[in-house]
Design an enzyme around this catalytic site. Structure first.
Site, PDB file in Angstrom:
ATOM      1  N   GLN A  35      -2.202   2.461  10.016  1.00 21.08           N
ATOM      2  CA  GLN A  35      -0.903   2.507   9.333  1.00 21.08           C
ATOM      3  C   GLN A  35       0.152   3.257  10.160  1.00 21.08           C
ATOM      4  OE1 GLN A  35      -3.847   3.113   7.835  1.00 21.08           O
ATOM      5  NE2 GLN A  35      -3.820   2.610   5.668  1.00 21.08           N
ATOM      6  N   ARG A  72      -7.202   0.010  -6.813  1.00 23.30           N
ATOM      7  CA  ARG A  72      -7.349   1.102  -5.841  1.00 23.30           C
ATOM      8  C   ARG A  72      -7.525   2.397  -6.633  1.00 23.30           C
ATOM      9  NH1 ARG A  72      -4.079   1.197  -0.566  1.00 23.30           N
ATOM     10  NH2 ARG A  72      -5.993   2.267   0.041  1.00 23.30           N
ATOM     11  N   ARG A 104       0.880  -1.172   0.000  1.00 25.74           N
ATOM     12  CA  ARG A 104       0.000   0.000   0.000  1.00 25.74           C
ATOM     13  C   ARG A 104       0.917   1.220   0.000  1.00 25.74           C
ATOM     14  NH1 ARG A 104       2.338   1.960   3.688  1.00 25.74           N
ATOM     15  NH2 ARG A 104       0.740   3.564   3.768  1.00 25.74           N
ATOM     16  N   GLY A 105       0.294   2.416  -0.066  1.00 23.14           N
ATOM     17  CA  GLY A 105       1.095   3.623  -0.228  1.00 23.14           C
ATOM     18  C   GLY A 105       1.220   3.909  -1.715  1.00 23.14           C
ATOM     19  N   ALA A 106       0.989   5.176  -2.083  1.00 24.60           N
ATOM     20  CA  ALA A 106       0.843   5.530  -3.500  1.00 24.60           C
ATOM     21  C   ALA A 106       2.029   5.093  -4.374  1.00 24.60           C
ATOM     22  CB  ALA A 106       0.581   7.032  -3.611  1.00 24.60           C
ATOM     23  N   ASN A 118      -5.422  12.664   0.689  1.00 24.49           N
ATOM     24  CA  ASN A 118      -4.556  11.787   1.504  1.00 24.49           C
ATOM     25  C   ASN A 118      -5.444  11.007   2.464  1.00 24.49           C
ATOM     26  OD1 ASN A 118      -1.914  10.842   2.176  1.00 24.49           O
ATOM     27  ND2 ASN A 118      -2.050  11.960   4.098  1.00 24.49           N
ATOM     28  N   LYS A 119      -4.834  10.146   3.245  1.00 31.88           N
ATOM     29  CA  LYS A 119      -5.560   9.267   4.161  1.00 31.88           C
ATOM     30  C   LYS A 119      -6.600  10.036   4.973  1.00 31.88           C
ATOM     31  CE  LYS A 119      -5.266   5.738   4.358  1.00 31.88           C
ATOM     32  NZ  LYS A 119      -6.189   4.869   3.574  1.00 31.88           N
ATOM     33  N   ASP A 142      -1.890  10.975  -1.897  1.00 31.25           N
ATOM     34  CA  ASP A 142      -2.212   9.978  -2.927  1.00 31.25           C
ATOM     35  C   ASP A 142      -2.523  10.615  -4.266  1.00 31.25           C
ATOM     36  OD1 ASP A 142      -2.987   8.801  -0.161  1.00 31.25           O
ATOM     37  OD2 ASP A 142      -2.590   7.110  -1.507  1.00 31.25           O
TER      38      ASP A 142
HETATM   39  O1  MRU Z   1      -4.496   3.347   2.149  1.00 30.16           O
HETATM   40  P1  MRU Z   1      -2.998   3.516   2.105  1.00 30.16           P
HETATM   41  O2  MRU Z   1      -2.299   2.924   3.284  1.00 30.16           O
HETATM   42  O3  MRU Z   1      -2.424   3.069   0.781  1.00 30.16           O
HETATM   43  O4  MRU Z   1      -2.819   5.075   2.185  1.00 30.16           O
HETATM   44  C1  MRU Z   1      -1.539   5.640   2.114  1.00 30.16           C
HETATM   45  C2  MRU Z   1      -1.526   7.093   2.311  1.00 30.16           C
HETATM   46  O5  MRU Z   1      -2.537   7.745   2.453  1.00 30.16           O
HETATM   47  C3  MRU Z   1      -0.193   7.740   2.207  1.00 30.16           C
HETATM   48  O6  MRU Z   1      -0.118   8.858   3.050  1.00 30.16           O
HETATM   49  C4  MRU Z   1       0.017   8.180   0.775  1.00 30.16           C
HETATM   50  O7  MRU Z   1      -0.141   7.084  -0.091  1.00 30.16           O
HETATM   51  C5  MRU Z   1       1.331   8.770   0.545  1.00 30.16           C
HETATM   52  S1  MRU Z   1       2.568   7.522   0.541  1.00 30.16           S
HETATM   53  C6  MRU Z   1       4.063   8.199   0.228  1.00 30.16           C
END
Ligand code: MRU
Length: 367
Positions: free
Chosen positions: A203, A90, A53-55, A254-255, A244
């Protein structure tokens, strides 16, 4: 970055080129396990189930997944089908779509016999590029931490609040929001990180706290609702979060919960920075209103995972039986609440002009 003194990336190819390996993030922090991925279908599942996970990392995973698909069959049909499959896992992080478009461009004009090798090379380049991009984000963000350190009494740490995990586990290495933090720590500048736990998937608790701890960076885990209080009491010098997707006007997805932190930071005059690589900017969107927000399973809200004293990991219900739950996974912070963007090209204001000052080649094409 290091785990138990050993350097890791989050993703790497196996020598035979028939699979690649990722760290299974659904097991952290209780277990450190890796998973071998052998097909585009397995890559898609790893993205959907958030083993990765993470962009930036889901972009790199999709790139390697597509390379595996083309290794089996490099026809146009498989190329289009695998891109479609991987892209839909996603919806919010634009890096996923960006990486797949990069891959498509790298192979589509080649004869089928040359596609698999070119795809593998391109996937590797996307992963390597992410490492260098994140390193440079850290170089530029470090200057902000240095400036904050000058305002502190000697020896007192710069207190940085972050949300979710925009660390090296969300990327290939370094992280976006964490890269300036690691570089400041490594340079001997005292830093301390307030880590939002980041319900519902935690996370912050399970990934950010884990990776900061593994690198020796002082940090404290707080519940998501504590940030406003900490800022009101002068306990946060700056916020740095990841993203993201950033629209061309500077709005930031973002999250979920990021928006509330930005509001609190605005009210208390705490600088609120967003760290991002160029691959997170969606130049086709004129504002954040067009960003699709992923809705995830209610179970993530209704249940929680944890480790028992005997070391076993269990999932428990935390709500009254039968209570419904909603689970929007991201929110959009308006650009006006963001102090600045930290990118691989430098720091700029969070608006159209700021983005275009860093990426002037987009002046004609930006929405
Ligand atoms: O749902 P996730 O865990 O993939 O969400 C991740 C985030 O929101 C991060 O802050 C974002 O992807 C930036 S990662 C460098």
């Amino acid at each position: 970055m290091k785990i138990n003194g050993k350097s890791f990336r989050t993703i790497w190819p196996e020598d035979d080129g028939a699979s690649f390996v990722v760290i299974d993030q659904t097991r952290l922090p209780h277990r450190f396990e890796t998973v071998s991925i052998r097909s585009a279908e397995e890559a898609a599942r790893a993205i959907l189930t958030m083993q990765v996970r993470g962009a930036p990392l889901i972009g790199a995973t999709a790139a390697y997944g597509l390379a595996l698909a083309l290794r089996r069959d490099a026809s146009d049909t498989v190329l289009a089908g695998a891109i479609d499959l991987l892209a839909k896992q996603r919806p919010t992080a634009v890096n996923l779509r960006w990486a797949l478009e990069e891959m498509r461009r790298a192979v589509q004009d080649l004869p089928a016999s040359a596609r698999a090798a070119a795809a593998f090379t391109k996937a590797q380049a996307i992963a390597d590029d992410d490492v260098e991009t994140c390193r440079l984000i850290g170089v530029h963000g470090l200057e902000l931490i240095k400036a904050a350190a000058k305002t502190k009494p000697k020896g007192e740490p710069v207190n940085i609040l972050t949300h979710c995990n925009a660390g090296w586990l969300a990327c290939v290495d370094w992280g976006t929001a964490t890269s300036p933090i690691y570089q400041a720590h490594d340079a001997g500048i005292p830093v301390h990180v307030w880590v939002d736990e980041t319900r519902p998937r935690n996370q912050g608790a399970s990934l950010t706290a884990f990776e900061l701890g593994s690198h020796g960076v002082p940090h404290t885990l707080v519940v998501d609702n504590a940030g406003g209080h900490l800022m009101q009491h002068g306990k946060v010098d700056l916020c740095i979060v990841g993203t993201d997707r950033v629209a061309a006007n500077g709005d930031v997805a973002n999250k979920i919960g990021t928006y509330l932190k930005a509001l609190a930071a605005h009210d208390t005059n705490v600088p609120f920075y967003v760290a991002l690589p160029y691959s997170t900017i969606d130049w086709t969107l004129g504002s954040g209103r067009g960003i699709p927000i992923e809705e995830r399973s209610a179970d993530e809200v209704l249940k929680m995972q944890g480790r028992l004293e005997d070391g076993s990991v269990v999932t428990v219900d935390i709500a009254a039986p039968g209570s419904p739950a909603a689970n929007p996974a991201f929110d959009v912070t308006p650009a006006r609440l963001v102090t600045g963007f930290i990118t691989e090209r430098g720091v700029a204001s969070a608006d159209r002009n700021g983005l275009l000052s860093l990426y002037p080649e987009r002046r004609e094409s930006a929405a």
